[in-house]
Scaffold this motif. Structure first.
Motif, PDB file in Angstrom:
ATOM      1  N   ARG B  15     -11.713 -30.741 129.486  1.00 50.21           N
ATOM      2  CA  ARG B  15     -12.124 -31.826 130.487  1.00 50.21           C
ATOM      3  C   ARG B  15     -13.195 -32.764 129.946  1.00 50.21           C
ATOM      4  O   ARG B  15     -13.075 -33.762 130.180  1.00 50.21           O
ATOM      5  N   PRO B 116      -5.032 -42.296 131.585  1.00 48.20           N
ATOM      6  CA  PRO B 116      -4.540 -40.949 131.120  1.00 48.20           C
ATOM      7  C   PRO B 116      -4.392 -39.890 132.388  1.00 48.20           C
ATOM      8  O   PRO B 116      -4.842 -40.066 133.351  1.00 48.20           O
ATOM      9  N   LEU B 117      -3.539 -38.855 132.094  1.00 49.64           N
ATOM     10  CA  LEU B 117      -3.640 -37.850 133.152  1.00 49.64           C
ATOM     11  C   LEU B 117      -4.860 -37.046 133.057  1.00 49.64           C
ATOM     12  O   LEU B 117      -5.375 -36.576 134.037  1.00 49.64           O
ATOM     13  N   GLY B 118      -5.310 -36.985 131.942  1.00 49.01           N
ATOM     14  CA  GLY B 118      -6.438 -36.089 131.848  1.00 49.01           C
ATOM     15  C   GLY B 118      -6.527 -35.181 130.764  1.00 49.01           C
ATOM     16  O   GLY B 118      -6.532 -35.252 129.519  1.00 49.01           O
ATOM     17  N   ASP B 200      -4.641 -30.718 134.134  1.00 50.36           N
ATOM     18  CA  ASP B 200      -3.922 -31.680 134.906  1.00 50.36           C
ATOM     19  C   ASP B 200      -2.485 -31.626 135.143  1.00 50.36           C
ATOM     20  O   ASP B 200      -1.904 -31.602 135.924  1.00 50.36           O
ATOM     21  N   LYS B 216       7.795 -21.184 137.446  1.00 51.07           N
ATOM     22  CA  LYS B 216       7.525 -20.181 138.724  1.00 51.07           C
ATOM     23  C   LYS B 216       6.063 -19.791 139.097  1.00 51.07           C
ATOM     24  O   LYS B 216       5.553 -19.776 140.196  1.00 51.07           O
ATOM     25  N   ARG B 219       0.316 -23.290 138.669  1.00 50.96           N
ATOM     26  CA  ARG B 219      -0.376 -23.750 139.769  1.00 50.96           C
ATOM     27  C   ARG B 219      -0.662 -25.129 139.602  1.00 50.96           C
ATOM     28  O   ARG B 219      -1.681 -25.808 140.182  1.00 50.96           O
ATOM     29  N   PRO B 221       0.905 -29.090 138.313  1.00 53.59           N
ATOM     30  CA  PRO B 221       2.268 -29.598 138.093  1.00 53.59           C
ATOM     31  C   PRO B 221       2.798 -29.452 136.662  1.00 53.59           C
ATOM     32  O   PRO B 221       2.126 -29.518 135.587  1.00 53.59           O
ATOM     33  N   LYS B 391      12.323 -35.070 139.689  1.00 53.72           N
ATOM     34  CA  LYS B 391      12.531 -36.032 140.480  1.00 53.72           C
ATOM     35  C   LYS B 391      11.207 -36.757 140.493  1.00 53.72           C
ATOM     36  O   LYS B 391      11.358 -38.115 140.666  1.00 53.72           O
ATOM     37  N   ILE B 392      10.158 -36.033 140.683  1.00 54.20           N
ATOM     38  CA  ILE B 392       8.884 -36.827 140.941  1.00 54.20           C
ATOM     39  C   ILE B 392       8.226 -37.046 139.396  1.00 54.20           C
ATOM     40  O   ILE B 392       8.432 -36.570 138.571  1.00 54.20           O
ATOM     41  N   HIS B 393       7.229 -37.981 139.521  1.00 51.17           N
ATOM     42  CA  HIS B 393       6.433 -38.669 138.504  1.00 51.17           C
ATOM     43  C   HIS B 393       7.345 -39.302 137.482  1.00 51.17           C
ATOM     44  O   HIS B 393       7.768 -40.447 137.364  1.00 51.17           O
ATOM     45  N   ARG B 395      11.123 -39.230 135.295  1.00 47.53           N
ATOM     46  CA  ARG B 395      12.379 -38.740 135.786  1.00 47.53           C
ATOM     47  C   ARG B 395      13.363 -39.139 134.185  1.00 47.53           C
ATOM     48  O   ARG B 395      13.019 -40.327 134.078  1.00 47.53           O
ATOM     49  N   SER B 405      -0.902 -42.226 134.357  1.00 47.36           N
ATOM     50  CA  SER B 405      -0.773 -42.272 135.691  1.00 47.36           C
ATOM     51  C   SER B 405      -1.518 -43.616 136.091  1.00 47.36           C
ATOM     52  O   SER B 405      -1.934 -44.283 134.983  1.00 47.36           O
ATOM     53  N   GLN B 406      -1.185 -44.231 137.218  1.00 49.29           N
ATOM     54  CA  GLN B 406      -1.740 -45.236 137.459  1.00 49.29           C
ATOM     55  C   GLN B 406      -3.117 -45.189 138.795  1.00 49.29           C
ATOM     56  O   GLN B 406      -2.699 -44.220 139.743  1.00 49.29           O
TER      57      GLN B 406
END
Lengths: 419, 419
Positions: B15, B116-118, B200, B216, B219, B221, B391-393, B395, B405-406
């Motif tokens: 981090r 960046p996403l982190g 992240d 599964k 916790r 993404p 489907k998200i972020h 694809r 990311s933005q």
């Protein structure tokens, strides 16, 4: 029918409806929104009647006045729902937009097409107008929706659902485009968030507890909003009049909103000039102040801030104040204690604005503007399904675009790949 | 140190490093990539030595020849890693790009900045070159990385990690920008995917079993790639020569890749003209064919396809063939049995191409081109961290942009919000 079978049936119906919605024309979707508005108008007496059952049950259960008020459907609120539907109809349709279509060395042409996410599950607490709000935004963006409202609003939501379905069917769209769960069984939520074969994304709307619980158990992506611990940093090179206006607006415009400032950071060399005036203005408005030792040295009637205070989203007329020795310290404080929602700097220094925008890790970063602007309507989206504190997919205020995705399209003329 | 403490320390270090990487200049990041390449060159004898330990252990454990081959580091593969680093350095830096900056009615100016996403956690199986691949793409996109490779490649990965860190430090970037876990404890994976405060996003690279398990339990993404059950539909209005070339290329270019065709759909009115020729060509290449009754009526030596076949990603010289009565049936089949990865139509009919692109719910939809083109390099991204079936972020093929990311940025001049 068992809950398991019921939920599977709802899921299958939603998936089927989503295929038809994905190819619905803009005109069809708008017709459905207008027909929903008309159906709500027709159902007005019934909505108020069914809502009265919820209110009566709520009173018997001893819900407090604030909750009962959120639950109430009166003519003004029904007007609001009808108006909301018409507004969503007037928004541009994001679906089908093709972008970035370029020729590549192989000769293929590659681009992206904007498409619906598919099936969106919405879980919310007791305000019945969310039913219309969420259903209309999902429909406009070509998604099928499964809605699960708070059990306190059960009768109201069922009545709204009937009107919604009537409007959808009248416009020739599939009747299962919007489904409101007809059970108050808590296990339905557990099932809804763990059926990735039928549900593509979950949007929870409610308190932090609800959202944390759902995020923890979901097996489907969640677009979520946790806390808004927002900061304003007043730099030594700030225009102090603007700084005063922004600091007042960010805190006192409304207290219970996620974009309200909860912590004010002030550069040490100007704290004497601005803090006494600000503290007096806050106290006049009834805002309780806590602060670090340096802040209290300037204004002794400010209470002591604990470590916990810097982490806290008060959502109330309370503010923590910290004096910092430079911008780097302000940025470090924001990234450590903040919630990565919305943070602002007030300064006239060009170099600092560039550094602050780059280094503050928040969904909205502002220069010389109040944190209150972090909002889908203020950002020009015409609607807002929520504000995302996630980093992937949608970050910040989420409008119609956040309910869509992009797929790749490739055009060729018999192209095959050699290597 | 307990595993728990170790993982928390790794997380905290990542981090912290991510904050510094987020503001690193393009030049710093590229210098680090070149220094990593140089450090690998210097470490060549040591890499081969350490890799020999893994190979020896693998042989003793009785790993099969294919796995041992994937594990092997020789001069050619080290050259490949060095070349890869230089290629990533040559890619444009996506970070900091500002787009869509517009004035709004309130007077604020609002836009988006790419960030960046982190911290990205990468979990992969035994190929050691993934360590360099993943580390370099994450670094170029300004992310800190925590890497967890397969235990079979433990010594190789530790040696690569030392070279990576040496290069990063030489370029003045934080030494914890890339961390390779120094434990083979399986619980480390469980911890890595459940510490949202430090990580992240998780990118698993490996077999379907690994990815399903991680999705599964995570916790955080997950950007994931499940199966690629890809289709080509040959329409009755297709140019049959192009259709033949595409169907052959999509199946036989390579069998073990996710963008290979696994099911061929043919319009009933042309099946007599094209299927015998295709079947003969496939059989000549050793591709086993199964099909529906109508396909078998045309070519009796095609075996019977079971319901299971239509769902199967063979990753092998095997193909299922189905005759359909129209495009709608083909689309319904693809959406039901496919894996939403990549699907193609061959036709010269304009109306059908528009419908196929809109209605097929896949990450890549192609017209008159082989499914083999679904690939980050072919799409012009210059690199690929994987192909997302989410489907998200992100694809489809994921390049550097998928690791970003933005955030919103707002510029004002003392603006406050009235209403």
């Amino acid at each position: 029918m068992s809950l398991e079978s019921y939920m599977n049936q709802v899921g299958l119906q939603a998936r089927f409806a989503s295929r038809l919605l994905a190819k619905a024309s803009t005109q069809q979707k708008n017709s459905a929104l207008f027909a929903m508005a008309e159906a709500l108008e027709q159902a007005r007496p019934r909505l108020i009647e069914e809502n009265a059952k919820d209110i009566k049950n709520g009173e018997e259960k001893g819900l407090d006045a604030a909750l009962l008020d959120r639950l109430l459907l009166d003519d003004a609120r029904i007007n609001g729902m009808i108006e909301g539907l018409k507004q969503v109809a007037s928004l541009p349709d994001p679906i089908g937009e093709i972008s970035d279509m370029v020729y590549l060395p192989s000769g293929i042409q590659r681009g992206q097409m904007r498409v619906p996410l598919g099936v969106i599950g919405i879980i919310y607490e007791s305000r019945p107008n969310v039913t219309i709000d969420a259903a209309s935004l999902c429909l406009k963006s070509g998604n099928a929706t499964i809605l699960r409202g708070g059990s306190e609003a059960f009768y109201s939501n069922q009545a709204i659902a009937q009107a919604v379905t009537a409007g959808i069917v009248e416009a020739g769209l599939p009747e299962n485009a919007v489904q409101v769960l007809n059970t108050t069984d808590r296990d339905a939520v557990g099932k809804l968030i763990t059926m990735p074969e039928f549900v593509d994304v979950i949007v929870p709307r409610g308190g932090k507890g609800l959202i944390e619980r759902i995020s923890k158990d979901a097996r489907v992506p969640v677009i979520k909003h946790l806390d808004g611990n927002c900061h304003v940093y007043i730099d030594n090179e700030a225009d102090l009049e603007k700084a005063f206006a922004i600091a007042m607006n960010a805190k006192t415009r409304r207290y219970g909103v996620c974009n309200a400032m909860e912590s004010l950071l002030i550069h040490e060399t100007i704290v004497n000039k601005i803090l006494p005036k600000l503290a007096a203005a806050y106290q006049e408005k009834g805002v309780a102040l806590v602060g670090c030792e340096s802040a209290r040295a300037v204004c002794p009637d400010i209470d002591v801030a604990t470590e916990e205070d810097w982490y806290t989203e008060y959502l109330a007329p309370k503010l923590s104040i910290k004096v910092v020795s430079d911008m780097a310290q302000a940025i470090a404080h924001i990234n450590q204690y903040g919630s990565h929602h919305t943070d602002a700097i007030v300064t006239n220094n060009y170099v600092k604005t560039r550094a602050f925008m780059t280094e503050v890790d928040s969904s909205s970063v502002m220069v010389n503007a109040s944190t209150s602007f972090a909002d889908g309507f203020e950002y020009g989206f015409g609607a807002e399904i929520g504000i995302s504190t996630d980093k992937i997919h949608a970050r910040g205020p989420v409008g119609l675009l956040g309910l869509t995705s992009q797929k790749y399209i490739v055009l060729g003329d018999g192209h095959t790949r050699d290597n």
